[in-house]
Design an enzyme around this catalytic site. Sequence first.
Site, PDB file in Angstrom:
ATOM      1  N   ASP A 121       0.821  -1.197   0.000  1.00  0.00           N
ATOM      2  CA  ASP A 121       0.000   0.000   0.000  1.00  0.00           C
ATOM      3  C   ASP A 121       0.863   1.258   0.000  1.00  0.00           C
ATOM      4  O   ASP A 121       0.352   2.376  -0.075  1.00  0.00           O
ATOM      5  CB  ASP A 121      -0.996  -0.007   1.162  1.00  0.00           C
ATOM      6  CG  ASP A 121      -0.343  -0.078   2.531  1.00  0.00           C
ATOM      7  OD1 ASP A 121       0.902  -0.055   2.613  1.00  0.00           O
ATOM      8  OD2 ASP A 121      -1.080  -0.156   3.532  1.00  0.00           O
ATOM      9  N   SER A 122       2.176   1.070   0.026  1.00  0.00           N
ATOM     10  CA  SER A 122       3.113   2.174  -0.211  1.00  0.00           C
ATOM     11  C   SER A 122       2.878   2.790  -1.580  1.00  0.00           C
ATOM     12  O   SER A 122       3.371   3.892  -1.863  1.00  0.00           O
ATOM     13  CB  SER A 122       4.555   1.679  -0.092  1.00  0.00           C
ATOM     14  OG  SER A 122       4.759   0.504  -0.862  1.00  0.00           O
TER      15      SER A 122
ATOM     16  N   ASP B 118      -0.819  -6.435  -0.487  1.00  0.00           N
ATOM     17  CA  ASP B 118      -1.151  -5.790   0.780  1.00  0.00           C
ATOM     18  C   ASP B 118      -2.663  -5.651   0.948  1.00  0.00           C
ATOM     19  O   ASP B 118      -3.365  -5.334  -0.023  1.00  0.00           O
ATOM     20  CB  ASP B 118      -0.537  -4.383   0.803  1.00  0.00           C
ATOM     21  CG  ASP B 118       0.324  -4.139   2.025  1.00  0.00           C
ATOM     22  OD1 ASP B 118       0.193  -4.875   3.014  1.00  0.00           O
ATOM     23  OD2 ASP B 118       1.135  -3.189   1.992  1.00  0.00           O
TER      24      ASP B 118
ATOM     25  N   LYS C 168      -0.568  -9.585   2.792  1.00  0.00           N
ATOM     26  CA  LYS C 168       0.076  -9.010   3.974  1.00  0.00           C
ATOM     27  C   LYS C 168      -0.926  -8.124   4.697  1.00  0.00           C
ATOM     28  O   LYS C 168      -1.723  -7.435   4.060  1.00  0.00           O
ATOM     29  CB  LYS C 168       1.307  -8.182   3.608  1.00  0.00           C
ATOM     30  CG  LYS C 168       2.051  -7.609   4.829  1.00  0.00           C
ATOM     31  CD  LYS C 168       3.313  -6.864   4.432  1.00  0.00           C
ATOM     32  CE  LYS C 168       3.019  -5.469   3.917  1.00  0.00           C
ATOM     33  NZ  LYS C 168       2.447  -4.568   4.968  1.00  0.00           N
TER      34      LYS C 168
ATOM     35  N   GLU D 165      -1.314  -5.601   8.521  1.00  0.00           N
ATOM     36  CA  GLU D 165      -0.631  -4.996   9.647  1.00  0.00           C
ATOM     37  C   GLU D 165      -1.272  -5.412  10.962  1.00  0.00           C
ATOM     38  O   GLU D 165      -2.466  -5.719  11.028  1.00  0.00           O
ATOM     39  CB  GLU D 165      -0.662  -3.464   9.521  1.00  0.00           C
ATOM     40  CG  GLU D 165       0.127  -2.944   8.331  1.00  0.00           C
ATOM     41  CD  GLU D 165       0.145  -1.426   8.241  1.00  0.00           C
ATOM     42  OE1 GLU D 165       0.784  -0.908   7.304  1.00  0.00           O
ATOM     43  OE2 GLU D 165      -0.473  -0.751   9.102  1.00  0.00           O
TER      44      GLU D 165
ATOM     45  N   GLU E 265       9.179  -3.275  11.035  1.00  0.00           N
ATOM     46  CA  GLU E 265       9.493  -1.957  10.483  1.00  0.00           C
ATOM     47  C   GLU E 265       9.841  -0.973  11.586  1.00  0.00           C
ATOM     48  O   GLU E 265       9.132  -0.860  12.583  1.00  0.00           O
ATOM     49  CB  GLU E 265       8.321  -1.409   9.664  1.00  0.00           C
ATOM     50  CG  GLU E 265       8.628  -0.047   9.051  1.00  0.00           C
ATOM     51  CD  GLU E 265       7.640   0.400   7.992  1.00  0.00           C
ATOM     52  OE1 GLU E 265       7.791   1.519   7.476  1.00  0.00           O
ATOM     53  OE2 GLU E 265       6.709  -0.368   7.683  1.00  0.00           O
TER      54      GLU E 265
END
Length: 301
Positions: free
Chosen positions: A80-81, A119, A149, A151, A218
């Site tokens: 999502d970057s 993501d 992925k 979070e 991270e």
Amino acid sequence: MTQLSPAPEPAAGATPGSTAKPASERSKSLYGGTGSRRITVRDIAAAKERGEKWPMLTAYDAMTASVFDEAGIPVLLVGDSMGNCHLGYESTVPVTMDEITLLSAAVVRGTKRSLVVGDLPFGSYQEGPVQALRSATRLVKEAGVGAVKLEGGERSAEQVELLVSSGIPVMAHVGLTPQSVNAYGGYPVQGRGEEAAQQLLRDAKAVQDAGAFAVVLEAVPAELAAEVTRSLHIPTVGIGAGLECDAQVLVWTDMAGMTAGRVPKFVKQYLNMRELLGGAAKEFAQEVVGGTFPAGEHTFH
């Protein structure tokens, strides 16, 4: 007198005195391996057992993904970057499932060997396991990713467990989780202090116990990341988490020097692509204005 056996011939491509791996072992390597099939989470687990470190990069389109795939990058993250470096958003928060799905499908089409991880964007799994399964299923079915992925540590363990039990491999992400930028008030280093360090360790173990095949760490102090890595049987993927992680990931536009302005401390720029691309654009423009492009060899008659 004892007769000495002749020294073994070096492996193909090896120089005398080198410690090149046997061909059978090289074929199993994530980076530099000779296999042509898609890398899977079983290969990732085997690399941890071998103590092999491996690289991961982000990718958001078929052409860039094909370059990284040909370069041997074993895992590509459609992160999502993309919100920051591809779509022009100020953070990752606005990224939608439609956007992730579209670009993940492009990356899958552009690759042959890399494991493509998609993501789950903000708002696509926080409601609970059922929402997470619905979102992850869409990425697997419509985009063709090999894993997803998400979070969160303990707070996302139930989502991880349902996805894995439903047949969808999950890469977890703890430490600094960019989707929480509004709660953090920025992007601070995570895990400093005894209480925060213990929570991060609990988060990492929670997603491992829930079935995650790897976990991103991270913006975590290197000493803590090393402790987490030693404590887990699944690989850790560091981004600003020191050298002891099992793997390392960078956003490709940071790595290649496309990002303008200041970059995070943990970024190493291996190329100044922004300058190179800008120079090429200026040269093209000057030739157009000067009337030298297109030349004869670029013209049909």
